[in-house]
Design a protein around this motif. Structure first.
Motif, PDB file in Angstrom:
ATOM      1  N   SER A  44       3.482   2.893   4.895  1.00  0.00           N
ATOM      2  CA  SER A  44       2.163   3.509   4.882  1.00  0.00           C
ATOM      3  C   SER A  44       1.117   2.585   4.275  1.00  0.00           C
ATOM      4  O   SER A  44       1.429   1.752   3.431  1.00  0.00           O
ATOM      5  N   ASN A  45      -0.112   2.767   4.722  1.00  0.00           N
ATOM      6  CA  ASN A  45      -1.268   2.077   4.136  1.00  0.00           C
ATOM      7  C   ASN A  45      -2.130   3.065   3.359  1.00  0.00           C
ATOM      8  O   ASN A  45      -3.323   2.866   3.205  1.00  0.00           O
ATOM      9  N   ASP A  46      -1.536   4.130   2.869  1.00  0.00           N
ATOM     10  CA  ASP A  46      -2.275   5.176   2.178  1.00  0.00           C
ATOM     11  C   ASP A  46      -2.747   4.728   0.801  1.00  0.00           C
ATOM     12  O   ASP A  46      -2.194   3.816   0.195  1.00  0.00           O
ATOM     13  N   LYS A  63      -0.356   1.776   0.008  1.00  0.00           N
ATOM     14  CA  LYS A  63      -0.866   0.402  -0.055  1.00  0.00           C
ATOM     15  C   LYS A  63      -1.537   0.170  -1.404  1.00  0.00           C
ATOM     16  O   LYS A  63      -1.492  -0.922  -1.949  1.00  0.00           O
ATOM     17  N   LEU A  64      -2.155   1.245  -1.916  1.00  0.00           N
ATOM     18  CA  LEU A  64      -2.979   1.131  -3.114  1.00  0.00           C
ATOM     19  C   LEU A  64      -2.843   2.400  -3.949  1.00  0.00           C
ATOM     20  O   LEU A  64      -2.858   3.500  -3.408  1.00  0.00           O
ATOM     21  N   LYS A  78       3.792  -8.916   0.875  1.00  0.00           N
ATOM     22  CA  LYS A  78       4.846  -8.087   0.298  1.00  0.00           C
ATOM     23  C   LYS A  78       5.080  -8.390  -1.183  1.00  0.00           C
ATOM     24  O   LYS A  78       6.205  -8.567  -1.627  1.00  0.00           O
ATOM     25  N   GLU A 125      -7.887  -9.757   0.676  1.00  0.00           N
ATOM     26  CA  GLU A 125      -7.409  -8.753   1.621  1.00  0.00           C
ATOM     27  C   GLU A 125      -8.386  -7.592   1.791  1.00  0.00           C
ATOM     28  O   GLU A 125      -8.462  -7.004   2.862  1.00  0.00           O
ATOM     29  N   ILE A 182       8.032  -0.726   3.709  1.00  0.00           N
ATOM     30  CA  ILE A 182       6.708  -0.156   3.457  1.00  0.00           C
ATOM     31  C   ILE A 182       6.305   0.601   4.718  1.00  0.00           C
ATOM     32  O   ILE A 182       6.239   0.009   5.790  1.00  0.00           O
ATOM     33  N   TYR A 200      -1.065  -2.436  -6.125  1.00  0.00           N
ATOM     34  CA  TYR A 200      -1.458  -2.873  -4.783  1.00  0.00           C
ATOM     35  C   TYR A 200      -0.289  -3.600  -4.141  1.00  0.00           C
ATOM     36  O   TYR A 200       0.354  -4.441  -4.785  1.00  0.00           O
ATOM     37  N   ILE A 201      -0.016  -3.293  -2.888  1.00  0.00           N
ATOM     38  CA  ILE A 201       0.998  -4.001  -2.114  1.00  0.00           C
ATOM     39  C   ILE A 201       0.266  -4.986  -1.205  1.00  0.00           C
ATOM     40  O   ILE A 201      -0.488  -4.565  -0.319  1.00  0.00           O
ATOM     41  N   THR A 202       0.467  -6.272  -1.430  1.00  0.00           N
ATOM     42  CA  THR A 202      -0.233  -7.280  -0.638  1.00  0.00           C
ATOM     43  C   THR A 202       0.404  -7.414   0.747  1.00  0.00           C
ATOM     44  O   THR A 202       1.526  -6.955   0.976  1.00  0.00           O
ATOM     45  N   ASN A 203      -0.314  -8.074   1.624  1.00  0.00           N
ATOM     46  CA  ASN A 203       0.223  -8.355   2.957  1.00  0.00           C
ATOM     47  C   ASN A 203       1.405  -9.307   2.902  1.00  0.00           C
ATOM     48  O   ASN A 203       2.193  -9.391   3.839  1.00  0.00           O
TER      49      ASN A 203
END
Length: 193
Positions: free
Chosen positions: A15-17, A73-74, A99, A132, A13, A94-97
């Motif tokens: 990016s947090n875009d 991320k979303l 994973k 989150e 992963i 959504y990608i959680t912390n």
């Protein structure tokens, strides 16, 4: 009524875009094979090599993969209404912390609250996203809680956004792609309209 998919992510992963994805394209991701390819860069024996790379190419064109890594991320689906205005739809990837990839589509009819086989995953995914993002859950009904959390995410996204960036070169205007390179003759300093 909804469709929920929760799957562990092994793909890198980067990016947090936040990505806004057309609703009809978001709906394609309902297919479990697409979600599995998005979450893992390893091809299992159930998917042919050509189909795996076909899906990878589609995911890259959607902007969800960059090279071999997840680039968001979303993801929020959107559509255009009759007035050609953007309308955010009630769904999320959504990608959680931890994973995990959570795909939730409120418009699908696969599961129905009250007689649901994935209620534990549903509640866990809902709580994980809420935790989150710092959103309070105020409903005991998961269907209503999902609806409200999606509306909170959409509102926060729109209130915090100063701009949405698109690549002009990817947008077709008429019969050509904007910004194609053209040769301009040196003697043509004036343009008649």
């Amino acid at each position: 009524m909804c469709l929920l998919r929760v799957i562990n992510v092994t793909r890198p992963i980067i990016s947090n875009d936040i990505i806004l994805l057309k609703d009809e394209i978001f709906s394609r991701l309902r297919d479990e094979v697409y979600v599995r390819v998005l979450s893992s860069d390893k091809r299992d024996g159930e998917i042919s090599k050509s189909y795996f790379y076909f899906i990878v190419d589609k995911l890259r064109k959607m902007g969800l993969l960059l090279d071999n890594a997840i680039s968001f991320k979303l993801v929020i689906p959107y559509t255009l209404n009759d007035k050609r205005e953007i309308v955010l739809k009630d769904g999320i990837i959504y990608i959680t912390n931890k994973k995990q990839l959570i795909y939730f589509d409120i418009y699908d009819t696969t599961y129905v609250c009250g007689n649901c086989s994935v209620i534990l995953s549903c509640v866990h995914g809902l709580k994980q996203i809420a935790y989150e993002l710092g959103i309070k859950i105020r409903d005991d009904n998961p269907d209503l809680a999902w609806y409200k959390i999606l509306k909170d995410i959409q509102r926060s996204l729109l209130e915090a956004s100063m701009s949405l960036k698109l690549k002009l070169g990817d947008i077709p205007f008429g019969n050509r792609i904007c910004c194609e390179e053209e040769e301009v003759k040196e003697n043509e300093s004036q343009i008649n309209l």
